[in-house]
Design an enzyme around this catalytic site. Structure first.
Site, PDB file in Angstrom:
ATOM      1  N   GLY A  36      43.353  32.124  37.462  1.00 44.06           N
ATOM      2  CA  GLY A  36      43.213  33.570  37.264  1.00 44.06           C
ATOM      3  C   GLY A  36      44.507  34.292  37.600  1.00 44.06           C
ATOM      4  O   GLY A  36      45.596  33.709  37.564  1.00 44.06           O
ATOM      5  N   LYS A  71      31.615  38.587  50.240  1.00 47.18           N
ATOM      6  CA  LYS A  71      32.940  38.125  50.667  1.00 47.18           C
ATOM      7  C   LYS A  71      32.998  38.048  52.202  1.00 47.18           C
ATOM      8  O   LYS A  71      33.616  37.130  52.752  1.00 47.18           O
ATOM      9  CB  LYS A  71      34.033  39.056  50.130  1.00 47.18           C
ATOM     10  CG  LYS A  71      34.208  39.032  48.618  1.00 47.18           C
ATOM     11  CD  LYS A  71      34.723  37.722  48.057  1.00 47.18           C
ATOM     12  CE  LYS A  71      36.196  37.503  48.255  1.00 47.18           C
ATOM     13  NZ  LYS A  71      36.688  36.313  47.492  1.00 47.18           N
ATOM     14  N   TYR A  89      29.182  43.031  46.730  1.00 44.82           N
ATOM     15  CA  TYR A  89      30.404  42.220  46.636  1.00 44.82           C
ATOM     16  C   TYR A  89      31.019  42.050  48.029  1.00 44.82           C
ATOM     17  O   TYR A  89      31.354  40.934  48.450  1.00 44.82           O
ATOM     18  CB  TYR A  89      31.399  42.898  45.683  1.00 44.82           C
ATOM     19  CG  TYR A  89      32.782  42.297  45.704  1.00 44.82           C
ATOM     20  CD1 TYR A  89      32.996  40.962  45.357  1.00 44.82           C
ATOM     21  CD2 TYR A  89      33.890  43.058  46.089  1.00 44.82           C
ATOM     22  CE1 TYR A  89      34.272  40.412  45.387  1.00 44.82           C
ATOM     23  CE2 TYR A  89      35.169  42.518  46.110  1.00 44.82           C
ATOM     24  CZ  TYR A  89      35.350  41.193  45.770  1.00 44.82           C
ATOM     25  OH  TYR A  89      36.606  40.637  45.807  1.00 44.82           O
ATOM     26  N   ALA A 105      36.235  33.721  42.561  1.00 44.66           N
ATOM     27  CA  ALA A 105      35.390  34.832  43.017  1.00 44.66           C
ATOM     28  C   ALA A 105      34.539  35.367  41.880  1.00 44.66           C
ATOM     29  O   ALA A 105      34.922  35.297  40.707  1.00 44.66           O
ATOM     30  CB  ALA A 105      36.266  35.969  43.560  1.00 44.66           C
ATOM     31  N   ASP A 108      33.167  23.680  39.539  1.00 48.87           N
ATOM     32  CA  ASP A 108      32.596  24.993  39.856  1.00 48.87           C
ATOM     33  C   ASP A 108      32.349  25.023  41.365  1.00 48.87           C
ATOM     34  O   ASP A 108      31.756  24.074  41.910  1.00 48.87           O
ATOM     35  CB  ASP A 108      31.282  25.166  39.081  1.00 48.87           C
ATOM     36  CG  ASP A 108      30.794  26.602  39.112  1.00 48.87           C
ATOM     37  OD1 ASP A 108      30.599  27.136  40.224  1.00 48.87           O
ATOM     38  OD2 ASP A 108      30.619  27.194  38.036  1.00 48.87           O
TER      39      ASP A 108
HETATM   40  N1  LIG Z   1      41.457  41.465  41.602  1.00 51.03           N
HETATM   41  C1  LIG Z   1      41.445  42.272  42.659  1.00 51.03           C
HETATM   42  O1  LIG Z   1      41.662  43.489  42.564  1.00 51.03           O
HETATM   43  C2  LIG Z   1      41.183  41.690  44.043  1.00 51.03           C
HETATM   44  C3  LIG Z   1      41.257  42.530  45.161  1.00 51.03           C
HETATM   45  C4  LIG Z   1      41.057  41.991  46.427  1.00 51.03           C
HETATM   46  C5  LIG Z   1      40.763  40.645  46.569  1.00 51.03           C
HETATM   47  N2  LIG Z   1      40.663  39.860  45.460  1.00 51.03           N
HETATM   48  C6  LIG Z   1      40.350  38.434  45.631  1.00 51.03           C
HETATM   49  O2  LIG Z   1      41.439  37.689  45.148  1.00 51.03           O
HETATM   50  C7  LIG Z   1      40.973  36.454  44.607  1.00 51.03           C
HETATM   51  C8  LIG Z   1      41.630  36.199  43.258  1.00 51.03           C
HETATM   52  O3  LIG Z   1      41.388  37.299  42.401  1.00 51.03           O
HETATM   53  P1  LIG Z   1      41.974  37.329  40.918  1.00 51.03           P
HETATM   54  O4  LIG Z   1      42.283  38.735  40.600  1.00 51.03           O
HETATM   55  O5  LIG Z   1      42.988  36.266  40.751  1.00 51.03           O
HETATM   56  O6  LIG Z   1      40.654  36.919  40.130  1.00 51.03           O
HETATM   57  P2  LIG Z   1      40.511  36.296  38.668  1.00 51.03           P
HETATM   58  O7  LIG Z   1      41.712  36.569  37.829  1.00 51.03           O
HETATM   59  O8  LIG Z   1      39.167  36.736  38.177  1.00 51.03           O
HETATM   60  O9  LIG Z   1      40.499  34.723  38.946  1.00 51.03           O
HETATM   61  C9  LIG Z   1      39.379  34.114  39.538  1.00 51.03           C
HETATM   62  C10 LIG Z   1      39.382  32.672  39.150  1.00 51.03           C
HETATM   63  O10 LIG Z   1      38.203  32.088  39.716  1.00 51.03           O
HETATM   64  C11 LIG Z   1      37.572  31.307  38.707  1.00 51.03           C
HETATM   65  N3  LIG Z   1      36.159  31.237  39.014  1.00 51.03           N
HETATM   66  C12 LIG Z   1      35.223  32.218  38.956  1.00 51.03           C
HETATM   67  N4  LIG Z   1      34.039  31.745  39.326  1.00 51.03           N
HETATM   68  C13 LIG Z   1      34.223  30.426  39.619  1.00 51.03           C
HETATM   69  C14 LIG Z   1      33.359  29.401  40.056  1.00 51.03           C
HETATM   70  N5  LIG Z   1      32.044  29.615  40.234  1.00 51.03           N
HETATM   71  N6  LIG Z   1      33.878  28.161  40.285  1.00 51.03           N
HETATM   72  C15 LIG Z   1      35.210  27.922  40.088  1.00 51.03           C
HETATM   73  N7  LIG Z   1      36.069  28.861  39.669  1.00 51.03           N
HETATM   74  C16 LIG Z   1      35.575  30.105  39.438  1.00 51.03           C
HETATM   75  C17 LIG Z   1      37.866  31.995  37.411  1.00 51.03           C
HETATM   76  O11 LIG Z   1      37.714  31.098  36.357  1.00 51.03           O
HETATM   77  P3  LIG Z   1      37.176  31.624  34.905  1.00 51.03           P
HETATM   78  O12 LIG Z   1      38.178  32.652  34.451  1.00 51.03           O
HETATM   79  O13 LIG Z   1      37.130  30.375  34.101  1.00 51.03           O
HETATM   80  O14 LIG Z   1      35.831  32.230  35.175  1.00 51.03           O
HETATM   81  C18 LIG Z   1      39.321  32.397  37.658  1.00 51.03           C
HETATM   82  O15 LIG Z   1      40.188  31.304  37.380  1.00 51.03           O
HETATM   83  C19 LIG Z   1      39.445  36.523  44.622  1.00 51.03           C
HETATM   84  O16 LIG Z   1      38.973  35.798  45.728  1.00 51.03           O
HETATM   85  C20 LIG Z   1      39.135  37.991  44.828  1.00 51.03           C
HETATM   86  O17 LIG Z   1      37.929  38.176  45.557  1.00 51.03           O
HETATM   87  C21 LIG Z   1      40.876  40.343  44.202  1.00 51.03           C
END
Ligand SMILES: NC(=O)c1ccc[n+]([C@@H]2O[C@H](COP(=O)([O-])OP(=O)(O)OC[C@H]3O[C@@H](n4cnc5c(N)ncnc54)[C@H](OP(=O)(O)O)[C@@H]3O)[C@@H](O)[C@H]2O)c1
Length: 276
Positions: free
Chosen positions: A10, A128, A124, A59, A35
């Site tokens: 991601g 977390k 959410y 996530a 997964d």
């Molecule tokens: N984005 C934000 O604004 C934000 C803010 C604060 C904290 N965070 C945290 O930062 C982290 C990374 O965020 P990001 O923005 O990089 O998110 P992202 O782009 O949505 O990437 C999440 C990744 O997790 C994978 N995934 C989802 N469900 C899964 C499962 N059940 N098993 C295995 N893989 C799974 C997705 O794969 P698929 O695409 O194939 O589903 C994707 O590769 C997360 O923990 C999030 O809670 C994010």
């Protein structure tokens, strides 16, 4: 180091791959391959990789969908966290769980140090906060690394892009923007967060919670204005209140970096600098 990252394809995972190149070996199983809700698949991936550290970036973080289906949010963000951290423990590896400012209620206008008690106000955030706690319980050698409002080149796959991209696309299409002005965050460049995660591992940081947002604060409205100013785009942006939104979000979830500072790690650069 040999690193294994779940959810590594991601937004944050893409930046992690970029910063880890030439420094560490990084293995990134896809969701289809492992997964996080499937303990056997996670266990197999960890056993095959024999990593020094297991990172959980996966996530379920569409906040509205988490509210509608808290069971699904808990399955990925909490049970998944257990599965990954437990497999790390069994393999004798460190565990890193990436978390969020949404573990806080947002009532503290000064922002939150790592030691502040969590008190989430939406499903959410609850899922977390549960994931954070479970990691520490099942794998004592766990790091929890929190970010807020991530922006990066890849855009969040789970959320369908990120705020910066959305603002730029709307402005380019000549669409007016209406952005909340009553929620204050510390925007986080995914590249800087990925670099901080590596730094914590490279410096063998003690187990615990670390904030990895960029320095400074802004409302989402101010963030949008900064994005447009930097891109040289003129677009109509109006402020709106979040009152009446379907899901409650923290009013102020600024993340302060007390733990990293105490360890003598370099300070985070400002979000404006990271945006440029
Ligand atoms: N984005 C934000 O604004 C934000 C803010 C604060 C904290 N965070 C945290 O930062 C982290 C990374 O965020 P990001 O923005 O990089 O998110 P992202 O782009 O949505 O990437 C999440 C990744 O997790 C994978 N995934 C989802 N469900 C899964 C499962 N059940 N098993 C295995 N893989 C799974 C997705 O794969 P698929 O695409 O194939 O589903 C994707 O590769 C997360 O923990 C999030 O809670 C994010």
């Amino acid at each position: 180091m040999r690193l294994l990252a779940f959810g590594g394809w991601g937004q944050l995972g893409s930046e992690l791959a970029a910063v880890a190149r030439d420094r560490h070996e990084l293995i990134r199983p896809t969701r289809t391959e492992a997964d996080v809700t499937d303990p056997d698949a996670v266990g197999r991936a960890v056993a095959d990789a024999r990593p020094d550290a297991v990172l959980n970036l996966a996530a379920f973080h569409q906040v509205e969908r988490c509210e509608e289906d808290p069971g699904a949010a808990l399955a990925v963000n909490a049970v998944g966290a257990w599965n990954v951290a437990h497999s790390a423990f069994l393999a004798g590896a460190r565990s890193v769980y990436v978390s969020t400012d949404y573990v806080f209620d947002g009532g503290e206008p000064k922002g939150y140090e790592e030691v502040a008690p969590v008190h989430p106000i939406n499903a959410y955030g609850v899922s977390k906060a549960a994931g954070e706690m479970l990691c520490g319980l099942v794998c004592p050698d766990s790091l929890v690394v929190r970010g807020s409002g991530l922006f990066g080149h890849a855009g969040s796959s789970g959320k369908g892009g990120n705020f910066v991209e959305t603002v730029l696309a709307r402005a380019a299409a000549g669409e007016p923007l209406s952005v909340v002005d009553d929620q204050v965050i510390s925007p986080t460049a995914a590249r800087d967060m990925a670099e901080r995660v590596l730094l914590l591992l490279e410096r063998d940081a003690p187990p615990g919670i670390y904030h990895a947002a960029n320095a400074g604060r802004c409302s989402w409205f101010e963030f949008a204005r900064a994005v447009l100013d930097l891109a040289g785009l003129s677009a109509e942006v109006s402020r709106r209140s979040s009152a009446g939104d379907a899901v409650k979000r923290p009013r102020c979830s600024v993340l302060l970096h007390t733990t990293s500072t105490a360890l003598g790690l370099p300070p985070a650069r400002s979000w404006r600098e990271a945006l440029g």
